[in-house]
Design an enzyme around this catalytic site. Structure first.
Site, PDB file in Angstrom:
ATOM      1  N   ARG A 161     -37.401 -50.195 -18.075  1.00 47.91           N
ATOM      2  CA  ARG A 161     -37.740 -49.237 -17.016  1.00 47.91           C
ATOM      3  C   ARG A 161     -37.893 -49.955 -15.680  1.00 47.91           C
ATOM      4  O   ARG A 161     -37.526 -49.428 -14.629  1.00 47.91           O
ATOM      5  CB  ARG A 161     -39.039 -48.492 -17.380  1.00 47.91           C
ATOM      6  CG  ARG A 161     -38.825 -47.472 -18.499  1.00 47.91           C
ATOM      7  CD  ARG A 161     -40.105 -47.143 -19.247  1.00 47.91           C
ATOM      8  NE  ARG A 161     -41.068 -46.393 -18.489  1.00 47.91           N
ATOM      9  CZ  ARG A 161     -42.378 -46.359 -18.785  1.00 47.91           C
ATOM     10  NH1 ARG A 161     -42.857 -47.024 -19.812  1.00 47.91           N
ATOM     11  NH2 ARG A 161     -43.191 -45.631 -18.059  1.00 47.91           N
ATOM     12  N   LYS A 177     -49.007 -43.825 -10.058  1.00 50.10           N
ATOM     13  CA  LYS A 177     -48.555 -42.573  -9.434  1.00 50.10           C
ATOM     14  C   LYS A 177     -49.248 -41.353 -10.048  1.00 50.10           C
ATOM     15  O   LYS A 177     -49.723 -40.487  -9.332  1.00 50.10           O
ATOM     16  CB  LYS A 177     -47.030 -42.397  -9.580  1.00 50.10           C
ATOM     17  CG  LYS A 177     -46.210 -43.446  -8.857  1.00 50.10           C
ATOM     18  CD  LYS A 177     -44.728 -43.095  -8.843  1.00 50.10           C
ATOM     19  CE  LYS A 177     -44.096 -42.969 -10.208  1.00 50.10           C
ATOM     20  NZ  LYS A 177     -44.025 -44.223 -10.983  1.00 50.10           N
ATOM     21  N   ARG A 208     -35.595 -40.479  -8.045  1.00 49.65           N
ATOM     22  CA  ARG A 208     -35.538 -41.828  -8.593  1.00 49.65           C
ATOM     23  C   ARG A 208     -34.177 -42.473  -8.322  1.00 49.65           C
ATOM     24  O   ARG A 208     -33.959 -43.617  -8.722  1.00 49.65           O
ATOM     25  CB  ARG A 208     -35.743 -41.761 -10.101  1.00 49.65           C
ATOM     26  CG  ARG A 208     -37.152 -42.161 -10.549  1.00 49.65           C
ATOM     27  CD  ARG A 208     -37.204 -41.885 -12.030  1.00 49.65           C
ATOM     28  NE  ARG A 208     -38.145 -42.644 -12.780  1.00 49.65           N
ATOM     29  CZ  ARG A 208     -39.312 -42.155 -13.225  1.00 49.65           C
ATOM     30  NH1 ARG A 208     -39.707 -40.968 -12.876  1.00 49.65           N
ATOM     31  NH2 ARG A 208     -40.079 -42.890 -14.000  1.00 49.65           N
ATOM     32  N   ARG A 250     -47.801 -43.722 -25.244  1.00 47.10           N
ATOM     33  CA  ARG A 250     -46.477 -43.155 -24.994  1.00 47.10           C
ATOM     34  C   ARG A 250     -45.415 -44.003 -25.683  1.00 47.10           C
ATOM     35  O   ARG A 250     -45.504 -45.227 -25.690  1.00 47.10           O
ATOM     36  CB  ARG A 250     -46.207 -43.125 -23.483  1.00 47.10           C
ATOM     37  CG  ARG A 250     -46.477 -41.780 -22.859  1.00 47.10           C
ATOM     38  CD  ARG A 250     -46.401 -41.813 -21.365  1.00 47.10           C
ATOM     39  NE  ARG A 250     -45.110 -42.254 -20.838  1.00 47.10           N
ATOM     40  CZ  ARG A 250     -44.792 -42.194 -19.552  1.00 47.10           C
ATOM     41  NH1 ARG A 250     -45.653 -41.695 -18.677  1.00 47.10           N
ATOM     42  NH2 ARG A 250     -43.616 -42.606 -19.130  1.00 47.10           N
ATOM     43  N   ARG A 300     -51.904 -48.926 -21.778  1.00 44.43           N
ATOM     44  CA  ARG A 300     -52.180 -47.542 -21.378  1.00 44.43           C
ATOM     45  C   ARG A 300     -52.188 -46.588 -22.573  1.00 44.43           C
ATOM     46  O   ARG A 300     -51.377 -46.711 -23.477  1.00 44.43           O
ATOM     47  CB  ARG A 300     -51.100 -47.095 -20.381  1.00 44.43           C
ATOM     48  CG  ARG A 300     -51.224 -45.639 -19.959  1.00 44.43           C
ATOM     49  CD  ARG A 300     -50.398 -45.338 -18.750  1.00 44.43           C
ATOM     50  NE  ARG A 300     -48.990 -45.129 -19.072  1.00 44.43           N
ATOM     51  CZ  ARG A 300     -48.080 -44.725 -18.173  1.00 44.43           C
ATOM     52  NH1 ARG A 300     -48.435 -44.522 -16.917  1.00 44.43           N
ATOM     53  NH2 ARG A 300     -46.829 -44.556 -18.524  1.00 44.43           N
TER      54      ARG A 300
HETATM   55  P1  AMP Z   1     -42.438 -41.078 -15.919  1.00 44.62           P
HETATM   56  O1  AMP Z   1     -43.461 -40.286 -16.654  1.00 44.62           O
HETATM   57  O2  AMP Z   1     -42.329 -40.697 -14.469  1.00 44.62           O
HETATM   58  O3  AMP Z   1     -42.612 -42.562 -16.112  1.00 44.62           O
HETATM   59  O4  AMP Z   1     -41.011 -40.699 -16.549  1.00 44.62           O
HETATM   60  C1  AMP Z   1     -40.720 -40.936 -17.920  1.00 44.62           C
HETATM   61  C2  AMP Z   1     -39.230 -40.910 -18.174  1.00 44.62           C
HETATM   62  O5  AMP Z   1     -38.700 -39.615 -17.827  1.00 44.62           O
HETATM   63  C3  AMP Z   1     -38.407 -41.888 -17.352  1.00 44.62           C
HETATM   64  O6  AMP Z   1     -38.386 -43.202 -17.900  1.00 44.62           O
HETATM   65  C4  AMP Z   1     -37.029 -41.217 -17.381  1.00 44.62           C
HETATM   66  O7  AMP Z   1     -36.406 -41.403 -18.654  1.00 44.62           O
HETATM   67  C5  AMP Z   1     -37.390 -39.742 -17.267  1.00 44.62           C
HETATM   68  N1  AMP Z   1     -37.470 -39.328 -15.842  1.00 44.62           N
HETATM   69  C6  AMP Z   1     -38.569 -38.886 -15.172  1.00 44.62           C
HETATM   70  N2  AMP Z   1     -38.272 -38.584 -13.900  1.00 44.62           N
HETATM   71  C7  AMP Z   1     -36.943 -38.840 -13.742  1.00 44.62           C
HETATM   72  C8  AMP Z   1     -36.039 -38.758 -12.647  1.00 44.62           C
HETATM   73  N3  AMP Z   1     -36.439 -38.343 -11.431  1.00 44.62           N
HETATM   74  N4  AMP Z   1     -34.745 -39.107 -12.865  1.00 44.62           N
HETATM   75  C9  AMP Z   1     -34.312 -39.502 -14.071  1.00 44.62           C
HETATM   76  N5  AMP Z   1     -35.116 -39.636 -15.149  1.00 44.62           N
HETATM   77  C10 AMP Z   1     -36.429 -39.309 -14.997  1.00 44.62           C
END
Ligand code: AMP
Length: 214
Positions: free
Chosen positions: A171, A13, A88, A160, A127
């Site tokens: 996740r 993404k 999400r 990360r 990654r």
């Molecule tokens: P990402 O970089 O999109 O993988 O997001 C990293 C982390 O941020 C996720 O595992 C969640 O803990 C939090 N997060 C990001 N976007 C959301 C969302 N829309 N709703 C809830 N938690 C989020």
């Protein structure tokens, strides 16, 4: 044009969002990036956010919805936006639809990237990301020319904290339980377009552009 990029962690993404945002001149809104930035500030809210992220859990809906609503009010979103990692959950999707409807707007396309679970674990555990510009690298192939230093901006390249196998599996299960119902939600709304995320970055991008324009 108002677009959502949907898909499990590691589906590509972030990579695709950067390309789409550049091609269509849209602001790229990544809730993950927003939360990591706040977490890095070390504030009380930042510490709370970090604890959810490190555990692979979702940040509570109220917090996420408030942050996105505020972001969507900024001027750069007036002619369209690209959401990456939001919504999400079903309540997040419903809150987004409501806020957009109140502003006389709607989501026009939802691009759903599909990738096998084992491929996701492989991708995410190898990654590496740049702390400054978000460029991504991969231990399996493409790494920065100088170890730990971003080719694009000379920022620090790190792994990360949530890209370890345990948190990745967590996740994934959060995705299956809470996020995948959005596929049906947006199919019912007739805005969903599925794209195979197992293809090369360029092939995936080409298919996304066809889906956006089609
Ligand atoms: P990402 O970089 O999109 O993988 O997001 C990293 C982390 O941020 C996720 O595992 C969640 O803990 C939090 N997060 C990001 N976007 C959301 C969302 N829309 N709703 C809830 N938690 C989020």
């Amino acid at each position: 044009m108002n677009i959502i990029l949907l898909g499990p962690p590691g589906a590509g993404k972030g990579t695709q969002a950067k390309k789409i945002a550049a091609k269509y001149s849209l602001p790229h809104i990544s809730t993950g990036d927003m939360f990591r930035e706040t977490a890095a500030s070390g504030s009380e809210l930042g510490k709370q956010l970090q604890s959810y992220m490190s555990a692979g859990k979702l940040v509570p809906d109220e917090l996420v919805i408030a942050a996105v609503k505020e972001r969507l009010l900024k001027k750069d979103c007036a002619a369209g936006f690209l959401l990456d990692g939001f919504p999400r959950t079903l309540p997040q999707a419903a809150a987004l639809d409501k806020a957009l409807a109140e502003a006389g707007k709607k989501i026009e396309k939802v691009i759903s990237l599909t990738v096998d679970e084992e491929e996701i674990v492989k991708r995410l555990s190898s990654r590496r990301v740049c702390l400054s510009c978000g460029a991504t690298y991969n231990l399996a192939g493409q790494m920065p020319a100088k170890e730990g230093v971003c080719d694009t901006c000379s920022g620090k390249v790190i792994q990360r904290a949530d890209d370890n196998e345990n948190t990745i599996r967590k996740r994934m299960s959060v995705y299956r339980e809470q996020t995948s119902p959005l596929i049906k939600y947006y199919t019912d709304n007739r805005v969903l377009r599925e794209v195979n995320g197992m293809l090369s970055v360029e092939e995936v991008f080409k298919k996304i552009c066809e889906a956006i324009q089609g």
